[in-house]
Scaffold this active site. Structure first.
Site, PDB file in Angstrom:
ATOM      1  CB  SER A 163      55.658  83.572  43.441  1.00  0.00           C
ATOM      2  OG  SER A 163      55.938  84.919  43.181  1.00  0.00           O
ATOM      3  CE  LYS A 207      61.381  79.429  46.718  1.00  0.00           C
ATOM      4  NZ  LYS A 207      60.960  78.447  45.684  1.00  0.00           N
TER       5      LYS A 207
END
Length: 388
Positions: free
Chosen positions: A233, A276
């Site tokens: 990320s 996520k």
């Protein structure tokens, strides 16, 4: 439009040169009256409405019927549609190391739409990827819809875990898997792309890694958790930060996420679900910041399970695909090409109003609240897709 009209259409569009009703007389008038449904000679003479208006009104009705009929005939002709046209655009896709993942599929769809393709490949996988590409091992996978082969203009070594050379620890610098490659941190790659091509229009993040993905979250170490977030990320934030200065206004960025960000997926551990979730949250914030400051759109695609090499490493991908086939509204196996096409749409002007969005492309599995294959629902009349 007129230039493409058929001769018959042009004839329909013509208007008769009639200036006044008194020019219509004798046989012409009688013929008109006999052909005018529900209107007698006496009624025509008795109405106050000028005859020319009655004639014009009936002619317009006649014209509408002719045009409708001709429109039906033209349904068989090829329609122009809304093409995804990315000609003149340049895309950088970070995270391609083989020819069967979502990153490769995105590159193919962008190339099919006319975009120039640049690729960032993880340094330890670079030699194998370039060798396979050079020797034609990917040629079958490179075939585009028009029969041509996808061309990759340049492949850059990239390790998105490191923002700049100062961040690279000594043991990585001296690692033999990194020998022979240089300028592979995010900042250096962005600088190399600027030097080679000046600007890009599309940035794709297809990166994810969690060293402890097979461990339950309760058993995940701090190092494993932070490593998953860093590689999966924060790497997107870093890419956007360093590539935005060389992105043309109106450009688009796309990342790939997974439903584990918001639902429990046993077996998808090691902090990957958290990574996520962070990626999706960051998508919204980055859409605001990059949109206001640089006129760049930021979206992420929540893709369903795919039998890619990377996914197989997790160990339960076959189970997830089987589960999706049984429970998703669309009972079919998801293809990489479908995700690539969603990415091409999001990168195109057709999606110019879409930013900060999580776009689900998973055959609708995200919409389900329960698994309908559970024995609990055995007595319910649950429809199944027809087998082809």
């Amino acid at each position: 439009m007129a230039a493409n009209a058929t001769p018959s259409t042009q004839i329909v569009a013509q208007r008769p040169a009639i200036s006044a009703y008194h020019r219509i007389s004798g046989p012409s008038f009688a013929h008109f009256v006999s052909k005018t449904k529900g209107v007698t000679r006496e009624k025509l003479w008795s109405v106050k409405q000028p005859f020319s208006e009655i004639f014009e009104a009936n002619l317009l009705k006649s014209k509408r019927h002719v045009i409708k009929a001709m429109s039906g005939a033209s349904d068989k002709q090829t329609l122009p549609g809304l093409p995804i046209d990315l000609r003149g655009k340049r895309a950088f896709i970070a995270g391609i190391a083989d020819d069967n993942g979502y990153g490769w599929a995105v590159a193919k769809s962008l190339a099919a739409a006319g975009a120039e393709i640049l690729v960032g490949t993880w340094v330890p996988a670079l030699n194998i990827f370039e060798t396979s590409l050079r020797r034609g091992k990917f040629d079958e996978s490179r075939v585009l819809p028009d029969g041509s082969l996808m061309e990759i203009t340049k492949v850059y070594p990239l390790d998105a875990v490191y923002d700049c050379p100062e961040d690279v620890p000594e043991d990585v610098k001296t690692n033999k898997r990194y020998s022979g490659s240089d300028n592979w941190t995010v900042k250096e790659v962005a600088e190399s792309v600027k030097k080679d091509f000046g600007t890009i229009d599309i940035l794709v993040h297809s990166l994810a890694n969690g060293s402890e993905v097979s461990k339950p979250l309760l058993e995940t170490s701090r190092k494993g958790y932070l490593g998953a977030v860093s590689a999966s990320s924060y790497s997107f934030i870093s890419l956007l930060k360093h590539f935005v200065p060389i992105m043309n206004p109106g450009g688009a960025t796309i990342s790939l996420t997974y439903i584990a960000s918001e639902r429990i997926i046993p077996g998808y551990g090691g902090g990957m679900s958290s990574a996520k979730a962070a990626l999706e949250s960051d998508t919204k914030v980055l859409a605001f910041e990059a949109g206001r400051k640089h006129d760049i759109r930021v979206n992420t695609i929540s893709a369903g399970p795919l039998r890619s090499r990377a996914a197989k490493a997790i160990g339960f991908i076959d189970m997830m695909i089987d589960y999706s086939l049984e429970n998703a509204p669309m009972q079919k196996e998801l293809t990489a090409e479908e995700i690539g096409n969603v990415a091409a749409f999001l990168a195109s002007p057709l999606a110019s109003a879409i930013t900060g969005a999580v776009i689900y492309a998973d055959n609708g599995l995200n919409a389900m609240g329960v698994g309908v294959d559970s024995p609990v629902f055995k007595d319910l009349d649950i429809p199944r897709a027809k087998q082809s």
